[in-house]
Design an enzyme around this catalytic site. Sequence first.
Site, PDB file in Angstrom:
ATOM      1  N   SER A  48     -32.177   5.474   0.753  1.00  0.00           N
ATOM      2  CA  SER A  48     -32.778   6.795   0.983  1.00  0.00           C
ATOM      3  C   SER A  48     -32.120   7.924   0.193  1.00  0.00           C
ATOM      4  O   SER A  48     -32.642   9.037   0.171  1.00  0.00           O
ATOM      5  CB  SER A  48     -32.750   7.134   2.477  1.00  0.00           C
ATOM      6  OG  SER A  48     -33.727   6.394   3.163  1.00  0.00           O
ATOM      7  N   LYS A  51     -34.260   9.730  -2.200  1.00  0.00           N
ATOM      8  CA  LYS A  51     -35.143  10.825  -1.769  1.00  0.00           C
ATOM      9  C   LYS A  51     -34.688  12.171  -2.339  1.00  0.00           C
ATOM     10  O   LYS A  51     -35.491  13.103  -2.426  1.00  0.00           O
ATOM     11  CB  LYS A  51     -35.203  10.873  -0.245  1.00  0.00           C
ATOM     12  CG  LYS A  51     -35.968   9.691   0.338  1.00  0.00           C
ATOM     13  CD  LYS A  51     -35.855   9.598   1.858  1.00  0.00           C
ATOM     14  CE  LYS A  51     -36.672   8.400   2.343  1.00  0.00           C
ATOM     15  NZ  LYS A  51     -36.170   7.774   3.537  1.00  0.00           N
ATOM     16  N   SER A 111     -35.258  11.905   6.919  1.00  0.00           N
ATOM     17  CA  SER A 111     -35.323  10.782   5.984  1.00  0.00           C
ATOM     18  C   SER A 111     -36.638  10.013   6.120  1.00  0.00           C
ATOM     19  O   SER A 111     -36.690   8.791   5.961  1.00  0.00           O
ATOM     20  CB  SER A 111     -34.137   9.827   6.181  1.00  0.00           C
ATOM     21  OG  SER A 111     -33.941   9.020   5.035  1.00  0.00           O
TER      22      SER A 111
END
Length: 264
Positions: A48, A51, A111
């Site tokens: 993540s 991101k 997230s």
Amino acid sequence: AFLAASAVPAMAQAPTFTTPAVYAYMKDLSSGTVLYAKAADTRIPPASMGKMMSVYVAFEMIKRGDATLDQKIMVRPETWTKWHSQGSTMFLSVNEQVSVENLLHGIVTLSGNDACVVLAEGLGGTEENYVALMNAAAKRIGLKNSHFANTNGWPDPNEFVTARDLAMIAEATIRDFPDLYKKFYSKDSFTWGKTLGKGEAITQPNRNPLLGKISGADGLKTGHTEEAGYGFTGSAIQGGRRIVMVVAGLSSFNERIGASVDFM
């Protein structure tokens, strides 16, 4: 802990800093000095932490005027079906109209894998188009060893980053969009979606292990997949200096917390 050790006068013998992180990197953005590096140029899955690149592209579009924070994007049924229960989620609903601002909170604080794809489809037309924008932006900010295959860091053999490159994304975000960085990256929780049955509002905490524990901490992003292990890219202002740090390849949620706090 590391900064305290590095501040020992040259005459004294500073203790050697160690971290359980397999990959680690720390830079003082105020001076440009690299304070620590451990396998910092080894390719790793971003999980993540990828991101941050999705958010960087959205911030660019907002700064250029190609997108606005109050712009609404619809959650396509196909996107909801694919992502509503895959890993971290913002708990979006089918056909819901969500502002760019709320989707960004859903990505940065929660997230949300679903939030990433919805934002990408809304701003890029398709996720593939948006990923192309991410890779173009990565080149512009000087990433040498990274390639993105999706917007949320979902495992993909064609997706990789390095600890050094993750720190560069963080540095570019803080440098290029200071107001947007401040607005989005330091929230300790965010509320979106409703529980099934009772329909109660869902509040989720920011997983950032530094917020509330380290003075001056204000970002950025955690990551976890089976292959990548647990990772974190963080930043804080310490003693008037802006520090960015990355730890990755950790074995547990708690080890990530310990390694992140010790590192900063």
